[in-house]
Scaffold this active site. Structure first.
Site, PDB file in Angstrom:
ATOM      1  CG  HIS A   1      -5.452   1.157  -5.192  1.00  0.00           C
ATOM      2  ND1 HIS A   1      -5.476   0.401  -4.047  1.00  0.00           N
ATOM      3  CD2 HIS A   1      -6.519   0.771  -5.935  1.00  0.00           C
ATOM      4  CE1 HIS A   1      -6.530  -0.412  -4.087  1.00  0.00           C
ATOM      5  NE2 HIS A   1      -7.168  -0.204  -5.216  1.00  0.00           N
TER       6      HIS A   1
ATOM      7  CE1 TYR B   1      -5.491  -4.851  -5.238  1.00  0.00           C
ATOM      8  CE2 TYR B   1      -6.858  -3.901  -3.534  1.00  0.00           C
ATOM      9  CZ  TYR B   1      -5.722  -3.871  -4.302  1.00  0.00           C
ATOM     10  OH  TYR B   1      -4.806  -2.871  -4.131  1.00  0.00           O
TER      11      TYR B   1
ATOM     12  NE  ARG C   1      -3.063  -3.107  -1.744  1.00  0.00           N
ATOM     13  CZ  ARG C   1      -2.814  -4.028  -0.818  1.00  0.00           C
ATOM     14  NH1 ARG C   1      -1.575  -4.454  -0.633  1.00  0.00           N
ATOM     15  NH2 ARG C   1      -3.787  -4.538  -0.091  1.00  0.00           N
TER      16      ARG C   1
ATOM     17  CE  LYS D   1      -6.592  -0.274   4.431  1.00  0.00           C
ATOM     18  NZ  LYS D   1      -7.841  -0.431   3.636  1.00  0.00           N
TER      19      LYS D   1
ATOM     20  NE  ARG E   1      -3.763  -2.070   2.648  1.00  0.00           N
ATOM     21  CZ  ARG E   1      -3.625  -3.204   3.328  1.00  0.00           C
ATOM     22  NH1 ARG E   1      -2.495  -3.429   3.996  1.00  0.00           N
ATOM     23  NH2 ARG E   1      -4.597  -4.095   3.364  1.00  0.00           N
TER      24      ARG E   1
ATOM     25  CG  HIS F   1      -7.162  -8.105   0.923  1.00  0.00           C
ATOM     26  ND1 HIS F   1      -7.251  -8.470  -0.393  1.00  0.00           N
ATOM     27  CD2 HIS F   1      -6.815  -6.785   0.922  1.00  0.00           C
ATOM     28  CE1 HIS F   1      -6.981  -7.438  -1.163  1.00  0.00           C
ATOM     29  NE2 HIS F   1      -6.714  -6.405  -0.392  1.00  0.00           N
TER      30      HIS F   1
END
Length: 301
Positions: free
Chosen positions: A240, A275, A243, A175, A151, A266
């Site tokens: 992004h 994705y 990625r 995250k 990211r 994820h």
């Protein structure tokens, strides 16, 4: 039930989400905001709301975007599921909530030829530059975006010790503060090593800028400029998107979806499926090639 009682239930729900589901601070704040707003609409009766009362929420949310409505409905479904699981309610009224047909837009797609054009432009810059610092930094950034699926925030905030020349992976904190392993290719490690040789010293950031690290905004600008010079419309390219290209091209090459989920960080495999936008034709071909019933049918014919 009073508004204070609703707040107490919401707090218990958030404690569970933090402790058992490992929800991030931003996720918890989103849940809290959705639930408190719903409680206010229902006059402090959210915890005891009947299915018909939830219809008021649907009316209240009628003008919201589908994505926002979907998020709010999901927050309430999880909340009522928690109450039912904990025995605080005998029923789960969330079936009365609206179910918007919201879909995430598919990410922008870069082909392998597009990626080749980006790296060709980087090579041109390396050959032409009198001062190699900027092209070497750009090379390391793009190698890690496309080669490791980082990211943007993860990339710009890397510690200089995160990428080691003799280790084919890095440990990242993504995250929600969760750690994960990401692959680092030989060429990415080589690019990073070349950059480290010329990077400014006196800081622990791999990509320093002033007193801090390179900003996400500047990273976006650099990637757009690279795309433009490579002959690709800049609006098609971003950190992004690179990625996403990492994920898509790995999957097209036969990567396992679960392994990809781990590399991307994820929490939900459904996010990885969206994705990577696997095309149905390739999945059908995979089943026809690998499913045992297909072999059995061939033997009978």
């Amino acid at each position: 039930m009073s508004h204070a009682a609703d707040i107490a239930l919401i707090d218990r729900f958030l404690e569970m989400m933090a402790a058992e589901a490992g929800a991030s601070r931003n996720t918890l704040l989103a849940y809290q905001g959705d639930l408190i707003a719903a409680s206010e609409v229902l006059g402090g009766r959210l915890g005891a709301a009947k299915p018909e009362e939830l219809g008021r929420l649907s009316s209240e949310w009628a003008d919201l975007a589908n994505s926002t409505l979907a998020r709010k409905s999901a927050s309430l479904r999880r909340f009522f599921g928690f109450l039912a699981d904990e025995g605080m309610r005998k029923d789960d009224p969330s079936s009365a909530l609206a179910r918007p047909a919201a879909r995430r837009a598919l990410p922008k797609i870069l082909s392998r030829d597009d990626i080749d054009l980006l790296f060709a432009e980087i090579e041109i810059r390396l050959q032409r530059a009198g001062d190699l610092k900027r092209p070497l930094r750009l090379s390391a950034l793009v190698e890690l975006l496309y080669g490791s699926g980082l990211r943007a925030t993860e990339l710009v905030s890397l510690d200089v010790r995160a990428i080691v020349s003799d280790r084919p992976y890095a440990i990242l904190r993504g995250k929600g503060g969760k750690e994960r392993l990401v692959p680092v290719s030989d060429r990415a490690r080589f690019s990073v090593a070349r950059w480290v040789d010329v990077r400014p010293t006196g800081t622990s950031w791999l990509f320093p800028s002033g007193k801090s690290h390179l900003s996400r905004v500047r990273l976006f600008q650099m990637i757009k400029e690279l795309a433009r010079d490579a002959g690709i419309p800049p609006e098609r390219v971003s950190p992004h998107v690179l990625r996403h290209a990492f994920a898509t091209h790995l999957l097209e090459g036969g990567a396992d979806l679960r392994a990809l989920q781990t590399m991307l960080g994820h929490a939900d495999i459904a996010t990885t499926e969206i994705y990577t936008h696997v095309d149905s034709r390739r999945l059908v071909e995979l089943v026809e090639r690998a499913h045992p019933l297909v072999d059995a049918a061939a033997r009978r014919s």
